[in-house]
Design an enzyme around this catalytic site. Structure first.
Site, mmCIF file in Angstrom:
data_model
loop_
_atom_site.group_PDB
_atom_site.id
_atom_site.type_symbol
_atom_site.label_atom_id
_atom_site.label_comp_id
_atom_site.label_asym_id
_atom_site.label_seq_id
_atom_site.Cartn_x
_atom_site.Cartn_y
_atom_site.Cartn_z
ATOM 1 N N LYS A 80 38.130 -25.331 40.827
ATOM 2 C CA LYS A 80 38.104 -25.219 39.369
ATOM 3 C C LYS A 80 39.554 -25.275 38.900
ATOM 4 O O LYS A 80 40.468 -24.929 39.652
ATOM 5 C CB LYS A 80 37.481 -23.873 38.971
ATOM 6 C CG LYS A 80 36.879 -23.868 37.605
ATOM 7 C CD LYS A 80 35.421 -24.302 37.597
ATOM 8 C CE LYS A 80 34.886 -24.338 36.194
ATOM 9 N NZ LYS A 80 33.500 -24.758 36.143
ATOM 10 N N GLY A 180 17.200 -20.634 23.794
ATOM 11 C CA GLY A 180 18.206 -21.685 23.640
ATOM 12 C C GLY A 180 17.567 -23.054 23.642
ATOM 13 O O GLY A 180 17.002 -23.488 24.648
ATOM 14 N N GLY A 182 19.212 -25.933 23.090
ATOM 15 C CA GLY A 182 20.343 -26.868 23.092
ATOM 16 C C GLY A 182 20.080 -28.009 24.054
ATOM 17 O O GLY A 182 18.929 -28.416 24.263
ATOM 18 N N VAL A 184 20.189 -28.389 27.372
ATOM 19 C CA VAL A 184 19.302 -28.152 28.518
ATOM 20 C C VAL A 184 17.927 -27.691 28.042
ATOM 21 O O VAL A 184 16.897 -28.220 28.463
ATOM 22 C CB VAL A 184 19.926 -27.102 29.480
ATOM 23 C CG1 VAL A 184 18.950 -26.742 30.595
ATOM 24 C CG2 VAL A 184 21.226 -27.616 30.074
HETATM 25 P P1 NAD Z 1 24.207 -26.002 24.378
HETATM 26 O O1 NAD Z 1 25.382 -25.439 23.667
HETATM 27 O O2 NAD Z 1 23.809 -27.408 24.139
HETATM 28 O O3 NAD Z 1 22.911 -25.110 24.068
HETATM 29 C C1 NAD Z 1 22.942 -23.726 23.997
HETATM 30 C C2 NAD Z 1 22.001 -23.312 22.874
HETATM 31 O O4 NAD Z 1 21.898 -21.892 22.858
HETATM 32 C C3 NAD Z 1 22.470 -23.741 21.492
HETATM 33 O O5 NAD Z 1 21.428 -24.434 20.837
HETATM 34 C C4 NAD Z 1 22.813 -22.427 20.798
HETATM 35 O O6 NAD Z 1 22.563 -22.469 19.404
HETATM 36 C C5 NAD Z 1 21.875 -21.473 21.509
HETATM 37 N N1 NAD Z 1 22.245 -20.077 21.427
HETATM 38 C C6 NAD Z 1 23.484 -19.526 21.407
HETATM 39 N N2 NAD Z 1 23.371 -18.192 21.305
HETATM 40 C C7 NAD Z 1 22.059 -17.892 21.296
HETATM 41 C C8 NAD Z 1 21.314 -16.684 21.194
HETATM 42 N N3 NAD Z 1 21.916 -15.502 21.086
HETATM 43 N N4 NAD Z 1 19.961 -16.754 21.211
HETATM 44 C C9 NAD Z 1 19.326 -17.937 21.296
HETATM 45 N N5 NAD Z 1 19.990 -19.123 21.387
HETATM 46 C C10 NAD Z 1 21.331 -19.087 21.367
HETATM 47 O O7 NAD Z 1 24.456 -25.726 25.932
HETATM 48 P P2 NAD Z 1 23.679 -26.353 27.166
HETATM 49 O O8 NAD Z 1 24.471 -27.476 27.702
HETATM 50 O O9 NAD Z 1 22.252 -26.533 26.826
HETATM 51 O O10 NAD Z 1 23.827 -25.168 28.222
HETATM 52 C C11 NAD Z 1 23.009 -24.024 28.137
HETATM 53 C C12 NAD Z 1 23.351 -23.098 29.304
HETATM 54 O O11 NAD Z 1 23.134 -23.783 30.541
HETATM 55 C C13 NAD Z 1 24.809 -22.638 29.327
HETATM 56 O O12 NAD Z 1 24.850 -21.328 29.880
HETATM 57 C C14 NAD Z 1 25.457 -23.606 30.280
HETATM 58 O O13 NAD Z 1 26.617 -23.064 30.886
HETATM 59 C C15 NAD Z 1 24.336 -23.787 31.297
HETATM 60 N N6 NAD Z 1 24.416 -25.032 32.070
HETATM 61 C C16 NAD Z 1 24.371 -26.230 31.435
HETATM 62 C C17 NAD Z 1 24.414 -27.396 32.177
HETATM 63 C C18 NAD Z 1 24.322 -28.755 31.523
HETATM 64 O O14 NAD Z 1 24.104 -29.744 32.223
HETATM 65 N N7 NAD Z 1 24.455 -28.847 30.209
HETATM 66 C C19 NAD Z 1 24.531 -27.344 33.574
HETATM 67 C C20 NAD Z 1 24.559 -26.096 34.199
HETATM 68 C C21 NAD Z 1 24.502 -24.956 33.430
#
Ligand code: NAD
Length: 365
Positions: A80, A180, A182, A184
Site C-alpha cells: 500500500k 448502502g 452505492g 457495490v
Molecule cells: P460508494 O461510495 O459508491 O457507496 C457507498 C454508499 O454508502 C453510498 O451510496 C453512500 O451514500 C452510502 N452510505 C454512506 N453512509 C451511509 C450510512 N450511514 N447508511 C447507509 N448508507 C450510507 O462505495 P462503494 O464502492 O460501493 O463501496 C462500498 C464499500 O465497499 C466500501 O466500504 C468500500 O471500501 C468497499 N469495497 C468496495 C469495492 C469496490 O469495488 N467498489 C471493493 C472492495 C471493497
C-alpha cells in the site's frame, strides 16, 4: 516513531519514505510480504495529523492486502502507499509523476492502484512514469470499474453463507438487508433480485434508495433501523466499523455478508461476539476480494469473464474459512487469517522459490 520493532512485529519486508523537493511529495510505500507475488495495493492521499499516523495507516493497510490476496488464491503480496497532504490542495501532474518514479524504482516489487482520494486521472499521471500501475484506462487491457465484479463476489459469498448457515442452495424468498446503495450495493441488489431475494435497503442518499425501490421493489428503511430488521442476511455495503457494541444487540439476522471494508470495529472482540451469538460473519476481506481479483486479471491480460468466474470462487473460499472456524472453534475472522497464513507459510517453505520482478516478467506469466 515506529521503527524496526514495529515492522518486525507486523512482518513488513520494506518501508520506503519518498520525498521530492521540487513538488513537495511526501509518500510512504509499505511492502508487507511478497512471498506469493508482487505487493499490490492502492495509493491513498490523506492529510494525516503527523508522520506516525501516516506510517501506522500504511503499515496496517499493506498487511491487510497480504491477507486478502492470500485468501483469494492470488499470486500477489500485500502493499500500500500513502501520499501525505490535502487532496484538495496538493495534487499536480508533477507530484504524481514524482510518485510514479518512486514506484518504478522498486522494480515491480510494488504495484499501485487507486484508493481513497486518488482517481483515474491521478493514476494516469503516475502511469506516465511506471508500468507498475493498475486501473490505467488509457492503456489497452484496463479493467475499468471494479464494483460489478466486487458485487458478483459478494453475491456468491452470500450464497455460500446461506448454504453454510441455513442449508439452502438458493436465495429465493430470503430477505437480504443491504446497507448502502452505492457502486457495490446497487449491483449486488440487481444480482439478489434476479435470484428472487426480497430486498430491504438503506442509504443516506434518498435518490439512490428510490432507484433500488423502483427497480427491484425493495423495502426502504432509514438510518440505524437497518441494524434491527428481520432478515436472513445483513449485507453491509457502505461504512466500516458497523459491527460494534451498540449495533450487535440489535441484530436479528443469522448472517452478515457484505462488501464494506473493516466491518468489525474490533476484529478480535466483535468477531468472537458474533460467533458466541451464532451469527455467521463472512470476513470482509474475503467476501469483497472481487475488486482485487479484477485488477489482478488486468495484470494478466484482462478478460471480464475470467475475472467474474474467479470472483465467483469466493463461494468455495468462504466454505473453506467456515470449515476452518468450526474445526478450530474460532471466529470466522480468525479462521480466514489462519487460511491466509497457512498458504503463505506453505509457499515460503518451498526451497529455491524465487520471484522475478524484472521488467514485467511477472506480469506476462
Ligand atoms: P460508494 O461510495 O459508491 O457507496 C457507498 C454508499 O454508502 C453510498 O451510496 C453512500 O451514500 C452510502 N452510505 C454512506 N453512509 C451511509 C450510512 N450511514 N447508511 C447507509 N448508507 C450510507 O462505495 P462503494 O464502492 O460501493 O463501496 C462500498 C464499500 O465497499 C466500501 O466500504 C468500500 O471500501 C468497499 N469495497 C468496495 C469495492 C469496490 O469495488 N467498489 C471493493 C472492495 C471493497
Amino acid at each position: 516513531m515506529q521503527g524496526f520493532e514495529t515492522i518486525t512485529e507486523m512482518g513488513h519486508e520494506q518501508v520506503v519514505f519518498c520525498h521530492d523537493k521540487s513538488t513537495g511529495l511526501k509518500a510512504i510505500i509499505a511492502i508487507h510480504d511478497t512471498t506469493l507475488g508482487p505487493a499490490l495495493g492502492g495509493t491513498r492521499m490523506w492529510d494525516y495529523a503527523n508522520t506516525d499516523a501516516a506510517l501506522f495507516d500504511v503499515l496496517r493497510l499493506s498487511r491487510g492486502m497480504t491477507y486478502k490476496a492470500a485468501c483469494a488464491g492470488l499470486n500477489l503480496g500485500g502493499g500500500k502507499a500513502v501520499i501525505v497532504g490535502d487532496a484538495k490542495k496538493i495534487k499536480s501532474e508533477a507530484l504524481f509523476r514524482a510518485f510514479g518514479r518512486f514506484v518504478n524504482s522498486l522494480g515491480g516489487r510494488y504495484i499501485t492502484a487507486e484508493d481513497v482520494n486518488i482517481n483515474v486521472n491521478d493514476i494516469e499521471q503516475v502511469a506516465a512514469e511506471t508500468n507498475y500501475c493498475t486501473g490505467v484506462v488509457s492503456r489497452p487491457g484496463g479493467s475499468g470499474d471494479p464494483s460489478p465484479v466486487t458485487a458478483w463476489g459478494v453475491f456468491h459469498g452470500i450464497k455460500a453463507s446461506v448454504k453454510q448457515r441455513l442449508g439452502k442452495d438458493s436465495l429465493k424468498g430470503l430477505k437480504v438487508a443491504v446497507q448502502g446503495c452505492g457502486a457495490v450495493g446497487r449491483y449486488l441488489c440487481g444480482y439478489l433480485h434476479e435470484e428472487g431475494a426480497q430486498l430491504i435497503v438503506s442509504d443516506i442518499d434518498p435518490e439512490k434508495v428510490k432507484q433500488i425501490v423502483d427497480k427491484y421493489g425493495a423495502k426502504a428503511v432509514e438510518g440505524h433501523s437497518i441494524y434491527g430488521v428481520e432478515a436472513d442476511v445483513f449485507a453491509p455495503c457502505a461504512l466500516g466499523a458497523i459491527v460494534n457494541d451498540e449495533t450487535i444487540p440489535m441484530f436479528k439476522f443469522p448472517i452478515i455478508a457484505g462488501g464494506a471494508n473493516n466491518q468489525l470495529l474490533d476484529e478480535h472482540k466483535h468477531g468472537k461476539t458474533l460467533k458466541d451469538k451464532n451469527i455467521l460473519y463472512a470476513p470482509d476481506y474475503v467476501i469483497n476480494a472481487g475488486g482485487l481479483i479484477n485488477v489482478y486479471n488486468e495484470l494478466r491480460g484482462y478478460n471480464a469473464e475470467v475475472a467474474r468466474k474467479q470472483a465467483a470462487g469466493i463461494y468455495n473460499t468462504l466454505l473453506t474459512v467456515y470449515s476452518e472456524a468450526e474445526k478450530q472453534g474460532i471466529s470466522t475472522h480468525a479462521a480466514s487469517n489462519a487460511v491466509a497464513e497457512r498458504r503463505i507459510n506453505g509457499v515460503k517453505a518451498v526451497t529455491g522459490f524465487k520471484h522475478t520482478y524484472d521488467n514485467q516478467a511477472w506480469i506476462r506469466r
